[in-house]
Design an enzyme around this catalytic site. Sequence first.
Site, PDB file in Angstrom:
ATOM      1  N   ASP A  87     -13.320 -11.300  -2.764  1.00  0.00           N
ATOM      2  CA  ASP A  87     -14.236 -11.278  -1.616  1.00  0.00           C
ATOM      3  C   ASP A  87     -15.566 -10.700  -2.072  1.00  0.00           C
ATOM      4  O   ASP A  87     -15.691 -10.147  -3.172  1.00  0.00           O
ATOM      5  CB  ASP A  87     -13.633 -10.437  -0.484  1.00  0.00           C
ATOM      6  CG  ASP A  87     -14.325 -10.658   0.858  1.00  0.00           C
ATOM      7  OD1 ASP A  87     -15.217 -11.524   0.945  1.00  0.00           O
ATOM      8  OD2 ASP A  87     -13.976  -9.948   1.830  1.00  0.00           O
ATOM      9  N   LYS A  88     -16.553 -10.838  -1.175  1.00  0.00           N
ATOM     10  CA  LYS A  88     -17.861 -10.225  -1.428  1.00  0.00           C
ATOM     11  C   LYS A  88     -18.215  -9.438  -0.183  1.00  0.00           C
ATOM     12  O   LYS A  88     -17.818  -9.805   0.927  1.00  0.00           O
ATOM     13  CB  LYS A  88     -18.789 -11.339  -1.794  1.00  0.00           C
ATOM     14  CG  LYS A  88     -20.131 -11.730  -1.366  1.00  0.00           C
ATOM     15  CD  LYS A  88     -21.136 -11.116  -0.602  1.00  0.00           C
ATOM     16  CE  LYS A  88     -21.206 -11.499   0.831  1.00  0.00           C
ATOM     17  NZ  LYS A  88     -22.415 -11.197   1.530  1.00  0.00           N
ATOM     18  N   HIS A  89     -18.911  -8.346  -0.366  1.00  0.00           N
ATOM     19  CA  HIS A  89     -19.336  -7.572   0.805  1.00  0.00           C
ATOM     20  C   HIS A  89     -20.762  -7.097   0.599  1.00  0.00           C
ATOM     21  O   HIS A  89     -21.119  -6.642  -0.478  1.00  0.00           O
ATOM     22  CB  HIS A  89     -18.412  -6.373   1.021  1.00  0.00           C
ATOM     23  CG  HIS A  89     -18.740  -5.624   2.264  1.00  0.00           C
ATOM     24  ND1 HIS A  89     -18.292  -6.015   3.501  1.00  0.00           N
ATOM     25  CD2 HIS A  89     -19.520  -4.541   2.475  1.00  0.00           C
ATOM     26  CE1 HIS A  89     -18.758  -5.197   4.415  1.00  0.00           C
ATOM     27  NE2 HIS A  89     -19.518  -4.286   3.824  1.00  0.00           N
ATOM     28  N   THR A 138     -22.047 -11.424  10.153  1.00  0.00           N
ATOM     29  CA  THR A 138     -21.504 -12.766   9.888  1.00  0.00           C
ATOM     30  C   THR A 138     -20.737 -13.310  11.098  1.00  0.00           C
ATOM     31  O   THR A 138     -20.834 -14.494  11.421  1.00  0.00           O
ATOM     32  CB  THR A 138     -20.595 -12.702   8.641  1.00  0.00           C
ATOM     33  OG1 THR A 138     -21.403 -12.244   7.555  1.00  0.00           O
ATOM     34  CG2 THR A 138     -20.010 -14.047   8.280  1.00  0.00           C
ATOM     35  N   SER A 201     -15.521   3.678   4.506  1.00  0.00           N
ATOM     36  CA  SER A 201     -15.510   2.660   5.552  1.00  0.00           C
ATOM     37  C   SER A 201     -15.415   1.252   4.955  1.00  0.00           C
ATOM     38  O   SER A 201     -14.546   0.458   5.335  1.00  0.00           O
ATOM     39  CB  SER A 201     -16.794   2.817   6.381  1.00  0.00           C
ATOM     40  OG  SER A 201     -17.018   1.704   7.190  1.00  0.00           O
ATOM     41  N   LYS A 206     -12.054  -3.464   2.657  1.00  0.00           N
ATOM     42  CA  LYS A 206     -11.950  -4.484   1.603  1.00  0.00           C
ATOM     43  C   LYS A 206     -10.624  -4.370   0.863  1.00  0.00           C
ATOM     44  O   LYS A 206      -9.995  -5.375   0.545  1.00  0.00           O
ATOM     45  CB  LYS A 206     -13.135  -4.347   0.624  1.00  0.00           C
ATOM     46  CG  LYS A 206     -14.454  -4.732   1.233  1.00  0.00           C
ATOM     47  CD  LYS A 206     -14.536  -6.214   1.519  1.00  0.00           C
ATOM     48  CE  LYS A 206     -14.823  -6.514   2.963  1.00  0.00           C
ATOM     49  NZ  LYS A 206     -14.902  -7.945   3.274  1.00  0.00           N
TER      50      LYS A 206
END
Length: 463
Positions: A87-89, A138, A201, A206
């Site tokens: 994933d990307k954050h 998003t 957080s 994630k």
Amino acid sequence: MTIHPIDVILHKRDGFSLSDEEIHSFVRALVERTPDRLLVTDAQIAAFLMAVFLNGLNPSELASLTREMRFSGDTFDAAPLKTFTIDKHSTGGVGDKTSLLIAPVLAAAGLAHPTPEGVPGICVPMISGRSLGHTGGTLDKLETIPGFNTQLDLPRMAETLRRCGAALIGQTPRIVPADRILYALRDHTGTVESPFLINASIMSKKLAESLNALVLDVKVGSGAFMPSYERSKYLAELMVQTGEASGTRTVALLTGMDEPLGRFSGNWIEVWECVDIMRGRRHPLSSDLIELSNALSGWMLHLAGRASSPQEGALLADRILTSGEAYEAWLKIVQAQGGDTSLFDDPAAHHHPAATRTLKATETGYLSSMDCKQVGWAVQRLGAGRAKPADPVDAHAGIESHAKLGDRIEAGQPLFTLFSSDERLLDEPEQMLSETIRIEPDAPVKQPLIREIVSAASLQSAS
Ligand code: URA
């Protein structure tokens, strides 16, 4: 022996290191409290947050808090999929819509190389947030697509991943409930900007996705949450250490947020911009968005073993974007989540702001600076963001940027077009934008979009 919240607060307040047991008991009290059984009060949570904000956390406390939060509710178990999960954050930006490009790019790469069990070889279980403060979210963008369901439960997310290689969902009440409680209070207690609390957080959420790898986009500049480059870098280092210590390959890119990313900042208009890119229509003002999206996807493809370097990964990501494969994967994801894809044939036709106004340059020169946070607040005031967590957002509000930092500007040239559902909401944002724009006689020194990479290797060589 029972550990009382007040003892944990006093320990942290007085500069002692908290034990694993103390942190465990505090987080359990948070999530197990009920209106009839107030194991810890809001006032005590606020005091704990402020003690952490002021005194920080050492590495062992930070690992403990992040772990306790991660396991405070349901976690996604990707093991049955037998695939590579990544994933990307982003730490939050203005016009930052890279998730809408990256998820389909990675999904397309995974669909092209399925596992022997027929599952996409790469899966992106993306749990995203809503708009927060001056930054967009998003989920709010995706929910402008009629029918798009962001509230899938974890079994349905697994099914969507199996079919499509990516799923874009919101945090359910049962995923990392400790963060939901802490975050709501941080907003009201001046404790948002703590790198330790931000780390706990973001990383708890994630890591609850059970990822093999994670790429972080940590913003620097006037639109970033952190007030200086050094603080953003420190946050990136904490998050990379936390991810790596939990067995998730983690890399952070420090990237510029000195102006809105791409052409549009809002909700539907950001979906429109991404659909255009995936359908091969590249507007010149979307160049920075495409550059950042390819750089982040490039790292993800590299970590997933699809490219020998992040640079090669970025070239592959660009090929997947231009070939139409990303668009096909996007249609699959949107359909699987119940969204109406017919709007993508002509996204501009579905942009219906009731009120529009264009802000023009009053002088000639170079666009030299703006306070990007102020631009983000202007977008929020137009109705695209929310003042309170429960507020609705306006699908059609936002801004279109007509120029980028460093561009030559002629007096009278449009700088921004503002969109809103209500004519009366245009005045204040227009004023905010006109106040923050600087046009100077000399061209500013242009900063690269990607400033620095923080990885396990870079941390090791620095130590
Ligand atoms: N985003 C999060 O999810 N948490 C923070 O603390 C800051 C940004």
